[in-house]
Design a protein around this motif. Structure first.
Motif, PDB file in Angstrom:
ATOM      1  N   LEU A 201      -4.111  -6.871   5.042  1.00  0.00           N
ATOM      2  CA  LEU A 201      -3.790  -6.007   6.183  1.00  0.00           C
ATOM      3  C   LEU A 201      -5.059  -5.735   6.972  1.00  0.00           C
ATOM      4  O   LEU A 201      -6.006  -5.150   6.467  1.00  0.00           O
ATOM      5  CB  LEU A 201      -3.176  -4.699   5.688  1.00  0.00           C
ATOM      6  CG  LEU A 201      -2.942  -3.616   6.742  1.00  0.00           C
ATOM      7  CD1 LEU A 201      -1.989  -4.083   7.815  1.00  0.00           C
ATOM      8  CD2 LEU A 201      -2.403  -2.356   6.095  1.00  0.00           C
ATOM      9  N   LEU A 202      -5.072  -6.175   8.217  1.00  0.00           N
ATOM     10  CA  LEU A 202      -6.229  -5.934   9.072  1.00  0.00           C
ATOM     11  C   LEU A 202      -5.916  -4.746   9.955  1.00  0.00           C
ATOM     12  O   LEU A 202      -5.147  -4.855  10.901  1.00  0.00           O
ATOM     13  CB  LEU A 202      -6.514  -7.185   9.906  1.00  0.00           C
ATOM     14  CG  LEU A 202      -7.708  -7.135  10.838  1.00  0.00           C
ATOM     15  CD1 LEU A 202      -8.980  -6.934  10.059  1.00  0.00           C
ATOM     16  CD2 LEU A 202      -7.788  -8.401  11.648  1.00  0.00           C
TER      17      LEU A 202
ATOM     18  N   ALA B 153     -10.724  -0.924   9.660  1.00  0.00           N
ATOM     19  CA  ALA B 153     -11.188  -1.628   8.468  1.00  0.00           C
ATOM     20  C   ALA B 153     -12.688  -1.888   8.539  1.00  0.00           C
ATOM     21  O   ALA B 153     -13.136  -3.018   8.589  1.00  0.00           O
ATOM     22  CB  ALA B 153     -10.436  -2.938   8.308  1.00  0.00           C
TER      23      ALA B 153
ATOM     24  N   GLN C  36      -0.909 -11.981  -2.211  1.00  0.00           N
ATOM     25  CA  GLN C  36      -1.122 -10.598  -1.791  1.00  0.00           C
ATOM     26  C   GLN C  36      -1.448 -10.592  -0.304  1.00  0.00           C
ATOM     27  O   GLN C  36      -2.440 -11.171   0.124  1.00  0.00           O
ATOM     28  CB  GLN C  36      -2.275 -10.012  -2.607  1.00  0.00           C
ATOM     29  CG  GLN C  36      -2.807  -8.704  -2.099  1.00  0.00           C
ATOM     30  CD  GLN C  36      -1.805  -7.582  -2.255  1.00  0.00           C
ATOM     31  OE1 GLN C  36      -1.194  -7.416  -3.290  1.00  0.00           O
ATOM     32  NE2 GLN C  36      -1.608  -6.823  -1.187  1.00  0.00           N
TER      33      GLN C  36
ATOM     34  N   LEU D 157       0.815  -1.217   0.000  1.00  0.00           N
ATOM     35  CA  LEU D 157       0.000   0.000   0.000  1.00  0.00           C
ATOM     36  C   LEU D 157       0.845   1.261   0.000  1.00  0.00           C
ATOM     37  O   LEU D 157       0.326   2.350  -0.174  1.00  0.00           O
ATOM     38  CB  LEU D 157      -0.921   0.015   1.221  1.00  0.00           C
ATOM     39  CG  LEU D 157      -1.901  -1.151   1.283  1.00  0.00           C
ATOM     40  CD1 LEU D 157      -2.643  -1.142   2.599  1.00  0.00           C
ATOM     41  CD2 LEU D 157      -2.875  -1.090   0.129  1.00  0.00           C
TER      42      LEU D 157
END
Lengths: 299, 270
Positions: free
Chosen positions: B114-115, B119, B111, B98
């Motif tokens: 991302l938490l 979110a 890929q 990102l």
């Protein structure tokens, strides 16, 4: 500190060698366009669920709820009727001005709402993009689908107004369906393109009202298309007459209204333009959005 | 300092295979991240001064990550610690792809997901529908997603005080929302899962459930990177910890040793 760590099992190899050996990649490569389209198709359930959830959330705080789907275009048409039909009297040489105006306002509104829904569809869902991995085109497509669902209600209202304005049902009315389908394909392409443009900066969102206003005036919504021929240089008039929105609006008028079209191109030309714009707009929008796939959500 | 990107073999989980070497899933190689901040020198108080800012825009550079290297392996849960502004979240974002990297390279398997803290899915629709949406967004089929709803809601524990699953997510406390997001994210197998501060919420029983789930992800050969301020969450879940300070790795090794050194450093810090 050195007792805390031991030898790197891959010491002596460059990280690129290790990465290649185990098939790791530097930032996922973009899939091919065809593969991307298949991915989007696999995510169709996500797109439809996301779209209906958005309809729910859109009206969850409005007292009149989904009634707004019908009220908004009606009020719009009423305002334009007062300004252009009554005050400015552009109705002079148009037989069924109410029908003429309402078709223009509604169809223009369809494309406008689909396009505007696209602008913020990526930038408004950054958290979702950053935390989950899915083909990003799902977002503008879901946003567009939300608007298309609302459109169905609005088309019902539109047809009702046409009946009230004094038109009799004819089989040519059925041509409205292919017109709307082509228009939707074009508009979705537009939404995809705008989604990419608006993904990084809010400047696009700020500009959109002016762009849409200009486009509205160039689409012959509230005056006869022959006005272009009368007041503009021929080249400009011809360009304006190829304007996709004007094309779809004129075809819808040709389908629904009894009176033949004045000014503008012949129906055959209009149909060719309508199909052309749908193919070009739809494909170009999708391909343009796809080219940015890896950059959405990046700071 | 030359031993920074190294790994203790004792902590390398064997994958059940006979392969002696751990299989890397994230390789971070001498990465630098420099934030460019536009026109942050003066606040625009009027349109005129905003225009001046646009024209005479000064770019300030913040060198957030200064040459970080490490390898993360399959089946590993790695803690990432460091004081505020040390670059923990930045490196996580860079691994997730990102943030563009100014120098160096990052290689990942698949890929990474991302938490993050915020979110959120859709605040105006019910928790249950958010679960379905999240599952679909992670690539599950509709049947699979519907099948998982009950389990995910139960895992999150949001229904412990009444039927919150059917209420819009905006009515949730921040803790409840965070737990639900975590529950959704871990419902699927990930090659690489990056968790930013999302584990600090929840009572003892939720923490217990999430520790179990992380263990399971580990057995499924996922690599999990955990950023947390609370060292106990790191200590409970991670066998390896990386300590970042001012964009540089201070230490990389067994969690116990790294946490001890970090706590000592924080105590002595003026």
């Amino acid at each position: 500190m050195s007792e805390a760590v031991a030898r790197d099992p891959y010491a002596g190899l460059t990280s690129q060698q290790v990465a290649n050996w185990y098939g790791l990649r530097a930032r996922g490569a973009r899939p091919k366009l065809g593969e991307y389209a298949r991915q989007v198709w696999r995510y169709r359930h996500f797109i439809t669920t996301f779209a209906s959830a958005r309809v729910t959330s859109l009206y969850s705080k409005a007292l009149l709820g989904r009634l707004w789907q019908a009220i908004t275009p009606l009020v719009n048409a009423l305002v334009y009727y007062l300004v252009f039909g009554v005050v400015l009297n552009t109705r002079a040489n148009i037989e069924n001005f109410t029908g003429y105006l309402v078709i223009g306002v509604f169809l223009f509104g369809f494309t406008q709402s689909i396009a505007l829904a696209g602008v913020n569809s990526v930038s408004g869902n950054l958290n979702l993009i950053r935390s989950l991995q899915f083909p990003r085109a799902s977002l503008p497509l879901a946003a567009a689908l939300t608007q298309i669902k609302q459109m169905i209600t609005a088309v019902g209202v539109l047809v009702a107004i046409i009946v009230v304005s004094g038109e009799q049902f004819e089989t040519t009315w059925l041509l409205l369906l292919p017109v709307l389908i082509l228009q939707v394909i074009f508009s979705v392409g537009l939404a995809l393109g705008l989604a990419r443009l608006g993904s990084n900066t809010s400047d696009v969102g700020q500009l959109m009202p002016f762009v849409m206003r200009t486009w509205l005036y160039a689409s012959g919504v509230f005056y006869g298309v022959d006005t272009f021929d009368k007041y503009l240089p021929p080249i400009v008039a011809e360009i304006l007459k190829a304007n996709p929105l004007l094309v779809y609006i004129q075809l819808a008028r040709d389908a629904l209204l009894d009176t033949p079209l004045t000014g503008g191109s012949q129906p055959v030309v209009l149909w060719a333009l309508a199909v052309g714009w749908a193919i070009v707009g739809g494909f170009a929008g999708f391909a343009f959005f796809w080219r940015g796939e890896q950059d959405y959500g990046r700071a | 300092m030359d031993a920074l990107d190294q790994l203790e073999p004792d902590n390398t989980p064997t994958m059940g295979s006979t392969s002696a070497l751990p299989i890397p899933s994230v390789i971070v190689d001498d990465v630098h991240v420099i934030y460019r901040v536009l026109g942050a020198t003066s606040k625009a108080r009027s349109p005129a001064s905003a225009l001046r800012n646009v024209i005479g825009r000064k770019v300030r550079r913040v060198h957030a990550i200064r040459g970080v290297s490490f390898k993360a392996y399959q089946g590993q849960t790695i803690g990432l610690i460091g004081s505020n502004g040390s670059g923990k979240s930045t490196i996580l974002k860079a691994v997730a792809g990102l943030l563009p990297v100014n120098q160096g390279a990052i290689y990942t398997r698949g890929q990474p997901s991302l938490l993050g803290v915020n979110a959120a899915l859709l605040p105006d629709v019910s928790g249950e529908q958010n679960v379905i949406l999240g599952c679909l967004a992670m690539g599950m089929s509709r049947d699979e997603a519907e099948e998982k709803v009950a389990g995910i809601i139960e895992f999150s524990g949001i229904n412990e005080r009444g039927d919150f699953g059917s209420l819009p997510m905006r009515t949730y406390s921040s803790g409840m929302a965070a737990r639900l997001r975590f529950a959704i994210a871990v419902a699927k197998k990930h090659d690489v899962l990056l968790i930013d501060e999302a584990l600090s919420t929840g009572d003892a029983s939720f923490r217990h459930r999430s520790e179990e789930r992380l263990e399971q992800l580990k057995r499924e050969a996922s690599t999990v990177v955990l950023v947390n301020h609370a060292l106990d969450a790191i200590q409970a879940n991670c066998e390896r910890t990386i300590w970042l300070e001012a964009g540089v790795i201070q230490m990389d090794g067994p969690t116990r040793l790294v946490c001890e050194a970090y706590e000592k450093f924080m105590r002595e810090k003026p």
